[in-house]
Write an enzyme that holds these catalytic residues in place. Structure first.
Site, mmCIF file in Angstrom:
data_model
loop_
_atom_site.group_PDB
_atom_site.id
_atom_site.type_symbol
_atom_site.label_atom_id
_atom_site.label_comp_id
_atom_site.label_asym_id
_atom_site.label_seq_id
_atom_site.Cartn_x
_atom_site.Cartn_y
_atom_site.Cartn_z
ATOM 1 C CG ASP A 11 18.018 24.616 21.889
ATOM 2 O OD1 ASP A 11 19.189 24.269 21.670
ATOM 3 O OD2 ASP A 11 17.174 24.777 20.998
ATOM 4 C CG ASN A 23 24.356 26.103 26.247
ATOM 5 O OD1 ASN A 23 23.589 26.890 26.788
ATOM 6 N ND2 ASN A 23 24.651 24.932 26.774
ATOM 7 C CD1 TRP A 76 23.713 33.883 25.574
ATOM 8 C CD2 TRP A 76 25.828 33.164 25.681
ATOM 9 N NE1 TRP A 76 24.349 34.615 26.558
ATOM 10 C CE2 TRP A 76 25.653 34.190 26.644
ATOM 11 C CE3 TRP A 76 27.076 32.553 25.578
ATOM 12 C CZ2 TRP A 76 26.681 34.623 27.489
ATOM 13 C CZ3 TRP A 76 28.104 32.982 26.407
ATOM 14 C CH2 TRP A 76 27.904 33.997 27.356
ATOM 15 C CG HIS A 92 28.570 23.827 25.521
ATOM 16 N ND1 HIS A 92 27.232 23.679 25.255
ATOM 17 C CD2 HIS A 92 29.228 23.438 24.387
ATOM 18 C CE1 HIS A 92 27.081 23.210 24.021
ATOM 19 N NE2 HIS A 92 28.273 23.061 23.481
ATOM 20 C CB SER A 122 19.681 14.440 23.596
ATOM 21 O OG SER A 122 20.388 14.643 22.394
ATOM 22 C CB SER A 123 20.105 9.202 22.896
ATOM 23 O OG SER A 123 18.851 9.645 22.417
ATOM 24 N NE ARG A 129 24.843 19.166 19.978
ATOM 25 C CZ ARG A 129 24.424 20.146 20.788
ATOM 26 N NH1 ARG A 129 25.291 20.743 21.607
ATOM 27 N NH2 ARG A 129 23.165 20.529 20.774
ATOM 28 C CG LEU A 135 15.113 20.685 43.415
ATOM 29 C CD1 LEU A 135 13.763 20.963 42.790
ATOM 30 C CD2 LEU A 135 16.148 21.699 42.922
#
Length: 243
Positions: A2, A4, A7, A19, A47-48, A53, A113
């Site tokens: 969270d 971006n 910032w 982003h 996210s859904s 946005r 990973l």
């Protein structure tokens, strides 16, 4: 991941610059997680609810996803990173779905990973999808309602086969889960960091892990320092390395 936009705003830059810098933070974090021996890392990339946005910002985020996969997939393959994508594929454009499938397919045999990318993901929506599948099995007579267990629901979630997270980190100072891994994070330790995501790096990850190690994880039982605990029977509830 969270912060971006904030910032960028703090630097007098357009949101898309935030982003772009956020993608660099993803690269740093994946590299750091690999070096630190973390076995599972899940990132909440879209996210859904992010569809609400502005259309231009959504298009920018989709473009960044494409760019990340095209530029970084070869490195992920080379570094033995396995990619898993969780979230709802319905409604996504064909080119996005093809890229998500390519990322999973090309890294499927990697054993290092596991990088899980939550894309078009919502925790509530995930549980609803799983419950619908189980309900359909009940209707078809394949299972009885009384047969349904937590383990069975687990097996029908997007994260089937992935351990529950030990640690959930949220940047930007916000202190909420925002529909992320609601079922899986039931016993996760939560660490909220005041920095914006583009500033996240190995030092920040190590600081979050250090905070995690200071926590006592009881999982509903008595703590090891409680006088009523039989120390001969106490076990070590240390981290498996799931973030």
């Amino acid at each position: 991941m969270d912060g971006n936009g904030r910032w960028a705003r703090a630097r007098g830059l357009p949101r898309f610059k935030g982003h772009h810098s956020g993608v660099e933070a993803v690269r740093r974090t994946v590299r750091a997680a690999t070096e630190l021996g973390i076995r599972y890392l899940t990132i909440y990339s879209f996210s859904s609810e992010n569809w609400r946005r502005p259309a231009a910002e959504v298009a920018e985020l989709m473009g960044l996803l494409k760019l990340f996969i095209r530029r970084d997939l070869a490195d992920l393959v080379r570094n033995d990173v396995r990619v898993r994508i969780i979230g709802d594929r319905a409604g996504l454009s064909a080119d996005i779905v093809a890229l998500l499938d390519e990322a999973q397919d090309r890294t499927a045999d990697n054993t290092g990973l596991t990088l899980t990318v939550a894309f078009n993901y919502g925790g509530r929506q995930e549980v609803v999808r799983a419950v619908r599948v189980l309900a359909e099995k009940v209707v078809r007579g394949e299972i009885a309602p009384g047969d349904i267990t937590e383990e069975m629901l687990d097996e029908h979630l997007d994260t089937a086969g992935i351990p529950d997270p030990d640690l959930v980190i949220r940047t930007s100072g916000e202190q909420r889960l925002s529909n992320f891994l609601l079922w899986q994070a039931a016993y996760a330790e939560l660490v909220f960091m005041p920095i914006y995501w583009p500033d996240f790096d190995r030092a920040a990850l190590e600081a979050a892990i250090a905070e995690f190690r200071r926590r006592e994880r009881r999982f509903g039982s008595l703590g090891v320092d409680d006088p009523d605990v039989d120390r001969a029977g106490a076990d070590d509830t240390g981290a498996r390395g799931d973030v």
